[in-house]
Design an enzyme around this catalytic site. Structure first.
Site, PDB file in Angstrom:
ATOM      1  N   GLU A 112      19.742  17.375  -6.259  1.00 33.39           N
ATOM      2  CA  GLU A 112      20.247  16.177  -5.588  1.00 33.39           C
ATOM      3  C   GLU A 112      21.373  15.568  -6.422  1.00 33.39           C
ATOM      4  O   GLU A 112      21.636  15.999  -7.554  1.00 33.39           O
ATOM      5  CB  GLU A 112      19.116  15.173  -5.353  1.00 33.39           C
ATOM      6  CG  GLU A 112      18.093  15.667  -4.331  1.00 33.39           C
ATOM      7  CD  GLU A 112      17.103  14.596  -3.902  1.00 33.39           C
ATOM      8  OE1 GLU A 112      17.479  13.414  -3.845  1.00 33.39           O
ATOM      9  OE2 GLU A 112      15.942  14.952  -3.647  1.00 33.39           O
ATOM     10  N   SER A 136       0.830  -1.210   0.000  1.00 34.76           N
ATOM     11  CA  SER A 136       0.000   0.000   0.000  1.00 34.76           C
ATOM     12  C   SER A 136       0.861   1.256   0.000  1.00 34.76           C
ATOM     13  O   SER A 136       0.476   2.286   0.535  1.00 34.76           O
ATOM     14  CB  SER A 136      -0.927  -0.003   1.206  1.00 34.76           C
ATOM     15  OG  SER A 136      -0.140   0.013   2.384  1.00 34.76           O
ATOM     16  N   GLU A 147       9.528  -0.367  -6.249  1.00 36.35           N
ATOM     17  CA  GLU A 147      10.886  -0.839  -5.955  1.00 36.35           C
ATOM     18  C   GLU A 147      11.074  -2.333  -6.175  1.00 36.35           C
ATOM     19  O   GLU A 147      12.177  -2.784  -6.482  1.00 36.35           O
ATOM     20  CB  GLU A 147      11.278  -0.460  -4.518  1.00 36.35           C
ATOM     21  CG  GLU A 147      12.762  -0.699  -4.250  1.00 36.35           C
ATOM     22  CD  GLU A 147      13.232  -0.188  -2.905  1.00 36.35           C
ATOM     23  OE1 GLU A 147      12.486   0.563  -2.251  1.00 36.35           O
ATOM     24  OE2 GLU A 147      14.365  -0.550  -2.505  1.00 36.35           O
ATOM     25  N   ALA A 192       9.736   8.720   2.344  1.00 36.01           N
ATOM     26  CA  ALA A 192      10.547   9.376   1.307  1.00 36.01           C
ATOM     27  C   ALA A 192      10.663  10.868   1.576  1.00 36.01           C
ATOM     28  O   ALA A 192       9.662  11.553   1.771  1.00 36.01           O
ATOM     29  CB  ALA A 192       9.933   9.122  -0.065  1.00 36.01           C
ATOM     30  N   ARG A 200      20.573   4.294  -9.152  1.00 40.71           N
ATOM     31  CA  ARG A 200      19.382   5.106  -9.440  1.00 40.71           C
ATOM     32  C   ARG A 200      19.663   6.586  -9.235  1.00 40.71           C
ATOM     33  O   ARG A 200      20.255   6.973  -8.219  1.00 40.71           O
ATOM     34  CB  ARG A 200      18.230   4.683  -8.522  1.00 40.71           C
ATOM     35  CG  ARG A 200      17.001   5.558  -8.650  1.00 40.71           C
ATOM     36  CD  ARG A 200      15.877   5.045  -7.802  1.00 40.71           C
ATOM     37  NE  ARG A 200      16.182   5.066  -6.392  1.00 40.71           N
ATOM     38  CZ  ARG A 200      16.045   6.111  -5.593  1.00 40.71           C
ATOM     39  NH1 ARG A 200      15.617   7.261  -6.080  1.00 40.71           N
ATOM     40  NH2 ARG A 200      16.337   6.030  -4.303  1.00 40.71           N
ATOM     41  N   HIS A 242      19.564   1.396   0.786  1.00 35.65           N
ATOM     42  CA  HIS A 242      18.473   2.361   0.579  1.00 35.65           C
ATOM     43  C   HIS A 242      17.491   1.921  -0.493  1.00 35.65           C
ATOM     44  O   HIS A 242      16.287   2.056  -0.323  1.00 35.65           O
ATOM     45  CB  HIS A 242      19.108   3.697   0.198  1.00 35.65           C
ATOM     46  CG  HIS A 242      18.140   4.822   0.006  1.00 35.65           C
ATOM     47  ND1 HIS A 242      17.304   5.267   1.007  1.00 35.65           N
ATOM     48  CD2 HIS A 242      17.879   5.614  -1.072  1.00 35.65           C
ATOM     49  CE1 HIS A 242      16.574   6.283   0.560  1.00 35.65           C
ATOM     50  NE2 HIS A 242      16.886   6.498  -0.712  1.00 35.65           N
ATOM     51  N   HIS A 283      22.503   4.660   0.377  1.00 39.64           N
ATOM     52  CA  HIS A 283      22.424   6.122   0.495  1.00 39.64           C
ATOM     53  C   HIS A 283      23.623   6.563   1.325  1.00 39.64           C
ATOM     54  O   HIS A 283      23.890   5.990   2.383  1.00 39.64           O
ATOM     55  CB  HIS A 283      21.114   6.535   1.166  1.00 39.64           C
ATOM     56  CG  HIS A 283      20.793   7.980   0.954  1.00 39.64           C
ATOM     57  ND1 HIS A 283      21.521   8.994   1.534  1.00 39.64           N
ATOM     58  CD2 HIS A 283      19.836   8.584   0.210  1.00 39.64           C
ATOM     59  CE1 HIS A 283      21.016  10.160   1.152  1.00 39.64           C
ATOM     60  NE2 HIS A 283      19.995   9.939   0.344  1.00 39.64           N
ATOM     61  N   ARG A 325      25.371   8.492  -6.109  1.00 40.10           N
ATOM     62  CA  ARG A 325      25.400   7.924  -4.755  1.00 40.10           C
ATOM     63  C   ARG A 325      26.456   6.849  -4.581  1.00 40.10           C
ATOM     64  O   ARG A 325      27.067   6.743  -3.527  1.00 40.10           O
ATOM     65  CB  ARG A 325      24.028   7.361  -4.401  1.00 40.10           C
ATOM     66  CG  ARG A 325      23.069   8.454  -4.099  1.00 40.10           C
ATOM     67  CD  ARG A 325      21.748   7.950  -3.613  1.00 40.10           C
ATOM     68  NE  ARG A 325      20.873   9.121  -3.514  1.00 40.10           N
ATOM     69  CZ  ARG A 325      19.563   9.080  -3.450  1.00 40.10           C
ATOM     70  NH1 ARG A 325      18.949   7.904  -3.443  1.00 40.10           N
ATOM     71  NH2 ARG A 325      18.849  10.174  -3.369  1.00 40.10           N
TER      72      ARG A 325
HETATM   73  C1  SIN Z   1      16.870  11.651  -0.456  1.00 38.91           C
HETATM   74  O1  SIN Z   1      16.052  12.488  -0.113  1.00 38.91           O
HETATM   75  O2  SIN Z   1      18.079  11.813  -0.356  1.00 38.91           O
HETATM   76  C2  SIN Z   1      16.369  10.321  -0.978  1.00 38.91           C
HETATM   77  C3  SIN Z   1      15.659  10.508  -2.241  1.00 38.91           C
HETATM   78  C4  SIN Z   1      15.784   9.283  -3.078  1.00 38.91           C
HETATM   79  O3  SIN Z   1      16.109   8.203  -2.587  1.00 38.91           O
HETATM   80  O4  SIN Z   1      15.619   9.406  -4.292  1.00 38.91           O
END
Ligand code: SIN
Length: 533
Positions: free
Chosen positions: A118, A12, A370, A50, A381, A346, A238, A285
């Site tokens: 990001e 969900s 995912e 998230a 990713r 992550h 992450h 990352r």
């Molecule tokens: C983040 O806010 O760093 C994670 C976002 C993501 O995993 O895409």
């Protein structure tokens, strides 16, 4: 009138709810029955947690080509370019649709969206709601789900196994067996269409940003049903989970914090990413996680530092209120204090192999979010592409729902249906889970080598034995089901890693070459420090 199409959506989170809503609103929406099963409450999903947002081209100075190129660059060229292109082009439509549904994203007084930056992005393009974007989207989707009478939410139901009818090219998914957690009884649930949206696998590692429900159950079900997977070697770590000295779920410090200017520091105060990558702290990352891992190994510590000073206390509190609050709870004062951060499992970049409409190899089975491997992420990713991908593919999957027809004829009964769980987990299961997490962290984590991968397989085999012994005696428990799923996903991740001959994206083999980036052949120091917490 034909009987309604009977659809079971497992999970969900944002992928599962998006699919259910889109299906309910589709041409066949009046003639469907959708059961949305979840083993945990919606606020315990990865989606809800998230922080970052939804990557989408929302600024005239940005371009689809730029977003596609960034996605392919971070993915190490292992993505499906056509799938990436399709998803990226749907981004603005998706964002506008969410806004029309009532989602509130950060914007200036004139209504222009605030786009954050990001890692791996060549432009600021992350649409967000403070640092709680997942919670905001879940709020909107949840409201819509509640208002649609054809959707029933079954919380506290754990899917166990797919029910597969027929043989060879006649095989189709006819439903699943599930555990009703409240009563401890197993049920067979028949369906014309099963949609797996069960999320990730982070719980097979000692440190993860994922919630406790992320044990890879959908993927394990697919493995047991012989449904093909893809890209399973690629587990994204992450770089900046909050280090607290404990294992289990770790609080995330969004990459957007580095996008706002925060810097990673070594223990001697030197900027960690200087000279390592042209994008510095906002490198892909896998690059940043590896640099942190190396610094932890060099310094013999379990974290590095994140310096918030370049962001400023006022801006940090305004743009990242949830992280700011969490720091306060931990007794940390951002800006005055450096934040201790470490890499944590992550996101799984691969999963159950699907096309760009969520279709798997097994008729009657879709996979979204995912747990699915559409090929869009490749070997790593791009930040904030996951919510985008999950929702776009859910929309595309629902658009072809009219091609599915209710199936007739009885299904073969599932052997599970006659069993109940004993309700007790067992010390041998807890021990096997601990050992599995330890082996995956040490050997199938940020840095790998072939000996370590082989060693992890031995631990996995031992855990499989623990499962088998209790299974034959029908000593069924929640813990046993979790261990069974975790061993299945740990095995496919490790075997996929062994089958990858070269380092790419999140898969880094220290023994491939004695690269200048990572000369130590084993992560021995880190292994020792993380020993069986
Ligand atoms: C983040 O806010 O760093 C994670 C976002 C993501 O995993 O895409």
């Amino acid at each position: 009138m034909k009987r309604p199409l009977n659809v079971l959506v497992v999970g969900s989170g944002i992928a599962g709810m998006s699919y259910a809503i889109e299906l309910a609103g589709s041409a066949i929406g009046r003639n469907v029955r959708i059961r949305l099963l979840s083993k945990a409450p919606v606020h315990a999903s990865s989606s809800y947690a998230a922080q970052g947002g939804v990557a989408a081209v929302m600024d005239a100075r940005d371009s689809f080509d730029g977003h596609v190129e960034d996605t392919l660059m971070v993915g190490g060229g292992r993505n499906e370019p056509k799938v990436v292109d399709r998803i990226v082009r749907e981004g603005p439509h998706l964002v506008n649709k969410l806004i029309a549904m009532g989602a509130s994203f950060d914007a200036d007084v004139s209504g222009r969206l605030h786009l954050s930056l990001e890692g791996g992005h060549s432009a600021a393009r992350v649409v967000h709601h403070e640092d709680r974007t997942g919670a905001e989207i879940v709020r909107v989707l949840r409201g819509r789900v509640r208002a649609l009478p054809m959707i029933e939410v079954w919380e506290g139901w754990q899917a166990l196994d797919l029910l597969v009818q027929g043989e060879h090219d006649q095989r189709r998914c006819a439903g699943l067996s599930a555990l009703e957690q409240r009563t401890g009884t197993m049920h067979t649930l028949q369906a014309d269409l099963v949609v797996l949206a069960t999320g990730g696998v982070g719980q097979v590692y000692q440190h993860t940003t994922n919630p406790t429900a992320s044990t890879g159950d959908g993927i394990a079900m697919a493995v047991r049903a012989g449904v093909p997977l893809r890209d399973m070697a690629f587990v994204q770590f992450h770089p900046t989970a909050m280090y607290t000295g404990t294992s289990g779920q770790a609080f995330l410090i969004s990459e957007a914090v580095r996008g706002a200017g925060a810097r990673l520091l070594c223990h001697d105060g030197k900027p960690l990413m200087d000279g390592l990558h042209a994008m510095g702290d906002l490198a892909p990352r896998n690059v940043v996680a590896r640099a942190i891992h190396r610094e932890m190994e060099r310094s013999g510590t379990e974290h590095v530092w994140l310096d918030i000073a370049p962001v400023g206390a006022a801006r940090f509190a305004r743009e990242f209120p949830a992280i700011d609050r969490r720091c306060g709870e931990l007794g940390l004062r951002p800006v005055r204090d450096l934040l201790p951060v470490m890499p944590a499992a992550h996101y799984l970049c691969g999963g159950i192999a699907t096309d760009d409409r969520g279709r798997t190899d097994l008729p009657g089975l879709l996979a979204l979010g995912e747990c699915a491997g559409s090929g869009s992420h490749g070997a790593d990713r791009l930040a904030s592409n996951s919510l985008l991908e999950a929702m776009v593919i859910a929309m595309r999957a629902a658009a072809i729902a009219p091609t599915y027809a209710p199936s007739d004829g009885p299904i073969t009964a599932n052997a599970f249906a006659e069993f109940s769980i004993t309700g007790r987990t067992h010390a041998s299961i807890d021990r096997a889970i601990r050992d599995l997490r330890h082996a995956m962290t040490c050997h199938v984590g940020v840095v790998r080598d072939r000996d370590g991968l082989a060693c992890a397989l031995r631990t996995i085999a031992h855990a499989e034995l623990v499962v088998a012994r209790r299974w034959v005696r029908r000593r069924l428990s929640d813990g046993l089901f979790n261990l069974r799923d975790m061993t299945a996903v740990a095995r496919v991740i490790t075997e996929a890693a062994l089958a990858e001959p070269r380092s790419v994206g999140t898969h880094f083999l220290a023994d491939e070459v004695a690269s200048p980036e990572h000369r130590s052949s084993r992560s021995t120091k880190i292994q020792a420090r993380f020993a069986r917490r």
